[in-house]
Motif scaffolding. Structure first.
Motif, short mmCIF file in Angstrom:
data_model
loop_
_atom_site.label_atom_id
_atom_site.label_comp_id
_atom_site.label_asym_id
_atom_site.label_seq_id
_atom_site.Cartn_x
_atom_site.Cartn_y
_atom_site.Cartn_z
N GLU A 1 0.86 -1.18 0.00
CA GLU A 1 0.00 0.00 0.00
C GLU A 1 0.89 1.23 0.00
OE1 GLU A 1 -2.92 0.11 3.01
OE2 GLU A 1 -4.06 -1.59 2.23
N ALA A 2 1.20 1.71 -1.18
CA ALA A 2 2.05 2.90 -1.32
C ALA A 2 1.80 3.53 -2.68
CB ALA A 2 3.52 2.54 -1.17
N THR A 3 1.87 4.85 -2.72
CA THR A 3 1.63 5.60 -3.95
C THR A 3 2.77 6.59 -4.15
OG1 THR A 3 -0.76 5.43 -3.60
CG2 THR A 3 0.01 7.06 -5.19
N GLY A 4 3.26 6.65 -5.36
CA GLY A 4 4.33 7.57 -5.70
C GLY A 4 3.84 8.72 -6.57
N PHE A 5 4.75 9.61 -6.91
CA PHE A 5 4.42 10.80 -7.69
C PHE A 5 5.47 11.00 -8.78
CE2 PHE A 5 5.22 15.47 -8.11
CZ PHE A 5 4.06 15.79 -8.82
N LYS A 6 4.98 11.33 -9.98
CA LYS A 6 5.88 11.58 -11.11
C LYS A 6 5.68 12.99 -11.65
CE LYS A 6 6.28 6.81 -12.79
NZ LYS A 6 6.06 5.90 -13.94
N MET B 1 -5.30 13.19 -3.64
CA MET B 1 -6.75 13.24 -3.54
C MET B 1 -7.33 11.84 -3.76
SD MET B 1 -6.76 16.48 -3.04
CE MET B 1 -8.50 16.97 -3.10
N ASN B 2 -8.37 11.52 -2.98
CA ASN B 2 -8.98 10.19 -3.11
C ASN B 2 -10.07 10.19 -4.18
OD1 ASN B 2 -11.28 11.32 -1.94
ND2 ASN B 2 -10.86 10.49 0.10
N ALA B 3 -10.82 9.08 -4.26
CA ALA B 3 -11.80 8.91 -5.33
C ALA B 3 -12.97 9.87 -5.25
CB ALA B 3 -12.31 7.47 -5.32
N VAL B 4 -13.21 10.48 -4.06
CA VAL B 4 -14.29 11.46 -3.93
C VAL B 4 -13.73 12.87 -3.76
CG1 VAL B 4 -15.98 9.81 -3.03
CG2 VAL B 4 -14.44 10.97 -1.44
N ASP B 5 -12.49 13.05 -4.23
CA ASP B 5 -11.83 14.36 -4.31
C ASP B 5 -11.58 15.01 -2.94
OD1 ASP B 5 -11.84 13.99 -7.02
OD2 ASP B 5 -13.59 15.26 -7.39
N ASP B 6 -11.34 14.19 -1.93
CA ASP B 6 -10.92 14.70 -0.63
C ASP B 6 -9.43 14.43 -0.44
OD1 ASP B 6 -13.36 15.68 0.24
OD2 ASP B 6 -13.98 13.75 1.09
N HIS C 1 6.99 6.17 -2.72
CA HIS C 1 6.40 6.02 -1.38
C HIS C 1 6.07 7.38 -0.75
CE1 HIS C 1 8.69 2.26 -2.05
NE2 HIS C 1 7.64 1.72 -1.47
N LEU C 2 5.44 8.24 -1.53
CA LEU C 2 5.04 9.54 -0.99
C LEU C 2 3.84 9.40 -0.06
CD1 LEU C 2 6.38 12.24 -1.44
CD2 LEU C 2 4.64 12.80 -3.13
N TRP C 3 2.98 8.44 -0.36
CA TRP C 3 1.85 8.11 0.51
C TRP C 3 1.89 6.61 0.80
CZ3 TRP C 3 1.34 11.01 -3.96
CH2 TRP C 3 0.97 12.35 -3.79
N PHE C 4 1.70 6.22 2.06
CA PHE C 4 1.67 4.81 2.42
C PHE C 4 0.22 4.32 2.43
CE2 PHE C 4 5.79 6.17 3.92
CZ PHE C 4 6.61 5.12 3.48
N THR C 5 -0.42 4.46 1.28
CA THR C 5 -1.80 4.04 1.08
C THR C 5 -2.06 3.97 -0.41
OG1 THR C 5 -4.13 4.64 1.40
CG2 THR C 5 -2.57 6.44 1.25
N ASP C 6 -3.06 3.18 -0.80
CA ASP C 6 -3.49 3.10 -2.20
C ASP C 6 -4.72 3.97 -2.46
OD1 ASP C 6 -1.49 1.32 -2.84
OD2 ASP C 6 -2.71 -0.45 -2.45
N ALA C 7 -5.09 4.79 -1.46
CA ALA C 7 -6.31 5.59 -1.59
C ALA C 7 -6.14 6.80 -2.51
CB ALA C 7 -6.78 6.06 -0.22
#
Length: 232
Positions: free
Chosen positions: A121-126, A147-152, A184-190
């Motif tokens: 569960e990690a998301t990166g940025f390019k 931002m998540n799927a409901v733009d929060d 690994h900028l965020w430790f979530t897949d949200a």
């Protein structure tokens, strides 16, 4: 078209303006017949799937039916000249789009998140940028929110902050590109997409520019495709 012409596939980009010479029906030895359009871009010609090309119905209906004999009699020189015109227009428009953000300090080609792995569960940025200015870029400093799927905004479970700060190190010379990946900028897949808070460009001469919106500096994908596309 392998069954009919023995040709190789070539990816054309979305919104690519082409010259259409006529319709060609592919009738293989096995399987169903399929309709194609014969199209030109630059000096390249293609058999493009009929439904993949947007054209007014009356223009499409007026296209001549082509077979191998009529294809051989086409005025290829005139079609290539027209195709070169559309290619030149596309490249000219793309170059203008790349350099239009110069007054803001940088052109942004890509600003996106990516899933690190299906196993974690990690998301990166390019980030990919182009330097349209006459100065050499020293640093690119970005503040952004995931931002998540409901733009929060997605908050960091460890620090609690929704704002992330990253720095891309140059130099990026004038008329050159810079590509950065921040893992690994965020430790979530949200996280579904990234929202810009600010983007600061620092130059080697000590000056800087700060950008608060991607809209005036983002280069549309169609212009990127026009410059990246290469003929066979």
């Amino acid at each position: 078209m392998t069954a009919c012409k023995g040709s190789n596939g070539k990816m054309l980009f979305e919104d690519m303006a082409v010259v259409v010479a006529g319709r060609y029906r592919c009738t293989p030895a096995y399987g169903k017949a399929k309709d194609y359009l014969v199209a030109y871009f630059g000096k390249q010609h293609f058999f493009v799937e009929h439904d993949a090309v947007f054209m007014l119905d009356e223009k499409r209906a007026a296209l001549p039916e082509l077979d191998d004999q009529t294809l051989a009699r086409l005025d290829v020189a005139a079609l290539e000249k027209a195709g070169e015109h559309y290619r030149d227009v596309a490249i000219h428009s793309a170059l203008k789009a790349y350099h239009a953000p110069a007054k803001h300090g940088v052109s942004v080609l890509s600003f996106s998140v990516y899933d690190e792995s299906e196993h974690t569960e990690a998301t990166g940025f390019k980030l990919e940028v182009y330097n349209p200015t006459q100065k050499t870029i020293k640093y690119i400093r970005v503040e952004l929110m995931g931002m998540n799927a409901v733009d929060d905004p997605v908050r960091d479970r460890f620090g609690g902050s929704a704002v992330k700060r990253v720095r891309g190190i140059g130099p990026i010379e004038p008329r050159d590109f810079g590509t950065y990946t921040f893992k690994h900028l965020w430790f979530t897949d949200a996280v579904e997409w990234a929202k810009l808070v600010s983007l600061r460009v620092d130059y080697m001469d000590g000056s800087s520019k700060t950008i608060k919106s991607l809209k005036p500096v983002k280069v549309d994908q169609v212009h990127q495709d026009a410059l990246a596309w290469e003929p066979e």
